[in-house]
Design an enzyme around this catalytic site. Structure first.
Site, PDB file in Angstrom:
ATOM      1  N   GLU A   1     -12.468   3.297  -1.487  1.00  0.00           N
ATOM      2  CA  GLU A   1     -12.001   4.428  -2.303  1.00  0.00           C
ATOM      3  C   GLU A   1     -11.639   3.995  -3.717  1.00  0.00           C
ATOM      4  OE1 GLU A   1      -8.915   6.263  -0.007  1.00  0.00           O
ATOM      5  OE2 GLU A   1     -10.347   7.155   1.395  1.00  0.00           O
TER       6      GLU A   1
ATOM      7  N   ASP B   1       0.855  -1.189   0.000  1.00  0.00           N
ATOM      8  CA  ASP B   1       0.000   0.000   0.000  1.00  0.00           C
ATOM      9  C   ASP B   1       0.891   1.240   0.000  1.00  0.00           C
ATOM     10  OD1 ASP B   1      -3.223   0.560   0.963  1.00  0.00           O
ATOM     11  OD2 ASP B   1      -1.788   2.226   1.073  1.00  0.00           O
ATOM     12  N   ILE B   2       0.516   2.238  -0.785  1.00  0.00           N
ATOM     13  CA  ILE B   2       1.332   3.448  -0.934  1.00  0.00           C
ATOM     14  C   ILE B   2       1.314   4.293   0.348  1.00  0.00           C
ATOM     15  CG2 ILE B   2      -0.441   5.042  -1.815  1.00  0.00           C
ATOM     16  CD1 ILE B   2       1.606   5.787  -4.032  1.00  0.00           C
TER      17      ILE B   2
ATOM     18  N   ASN C   1     -12.892  -3.169   2.161  1.00  0.00           N
ATOM     19  CA  ASN C   1     -13.888  -2.101   2.216  1.00  0.00           C
ATOM     20  C   ASN C   1     -14.757  -2.182   0.968  1.00  0.00           C
ATOM     21  OD1 ASN C   1     -12.736  -1.056   4.602  1.00  0.00           O
ATOM     22  ND2 ASN C   1     -11.147  -0.044   3.404  1.00  0.00           N
TER      23      ASN C   1
ATOM     24  N   HIS D   1     -10.069  -5.299  -3.476  1.00  0.00           N
ATOM     25  CA  HIS D   1      -8.759  -5.459  -2.830  1.00  0.00           C
ATOM     26  C   HIS D   1      -8.955  -5.862  -1.386  1.00  0.00           C
ATOM     27  CE1 HIS D   1     -10.003  -1.232  -2.636  1.00  0.00           C
ATOM     28  NE2 HIS D   1      -9.382  -1.140  -1.473  1.00  0.00           N
ATOM     29  N   MET D   2      -8.029  -6.680  -0.914  1.00  0.00           N
ATOM     30  CA  MET D   2      -7.944  -7.021   0.496  1.00  0.00           C
ATOM     31  C   MET D   2      -6.731  -6.293   1.063  1.00  0.00           C
ATOM     32  SD  MET D   2     -10.374  -8.967   1.290  1.00  0.00           S
ATOM     33  CE  MET D   2     -11.348 -10.415   1.023  1.00  0.00           C
ATOM     34  N   HIS D   3      -6.936  -5.607   2.176  1.00  0.00           N
ATOM     35  CA  HIS D   3      -5.818  -5.039   2.915  1.00  0.00           C
ATOM     36  C   HIS D   3      -5.311  -6.131   3.863  1.00  0.00           C
ATOM     37  CE1 HIS D   3      -6.885  -0.677   2.133  1.00  0.00           C
ATOM     38  NE2 HIS D   3      -8.051  -1.235   1.889  1.00  0.00           N
TER      39      HIS D   3
END
Ligand code: AMP
Length: 120
Positions: free
Chosen positions: A99, A33-34, A91, A104-106
């Site tokens: 967003e 993640d950035i 999310n 995507h999975m964090h």
């Protein structure tokens, strides 16, 4: 929701934006993640065009779904957080505060991630 081909993760998958890849297979990409929220913060995305988990569950092939599931565990092993524990978050939509409209999975860990879920 229709899939937006210009979302940032679609652009990463096309190679238009760089990423720090953690792992990759035929169906799935995992990258840092950035804006990391914890010491380890990796995003796992399918290479197919799926808006969110609901879309993916309904429309992805079984092979894509298995690859995605396994990649989350593989990321935990690669980043060394499998033993100490971690959190996986997806999310979805407006209330989920999504967003980027590509599933995507964090994967978060490397330090305590805190309790679920404080109210702002
Ligand atoms: P979400 O709110 O679940 O849609 O999370 C989107 C995530 O994408 C955020 O944690 C951002 O920091 C991350 N993000 C946005 N752009 C990039 C990028 N170019 N490379 C890596 N992560 C990104």
């Amino acid at each position: 929701m229709a899939y937006d081909d210009d979302n940032v993760f679609a652009r990463i998958l096309r190679g238009e934006i760089p990423n720090k890849t953690v792992a990759e297979d035929e169906h799935t990409l995992a990258f840092e993640d950035i804006s990391p929220a914890r010491a380890v913060h990796v995003l796992v995305i399918p290479k197919g065009a799926y808006v969110d988990w609901v879309d993916f569950a309904a429309n992805a092939t079984a092979e894509e779904q298995v690859a995605f599931t396994r990649m989350i565990a593989r990321v935990a092993e690669i980043t060394g957080i499998a033993e100490t524990g971690f959190r996986v978050i997806s999310n979805i939509g407006e209330n989920g505060h999504q967003e980027v409209p590509h599933l995507h999975m964090h994967v978060l860990g490397g330090e305590p991630v805190g309790r679920m879920l404080p109210r702002d």
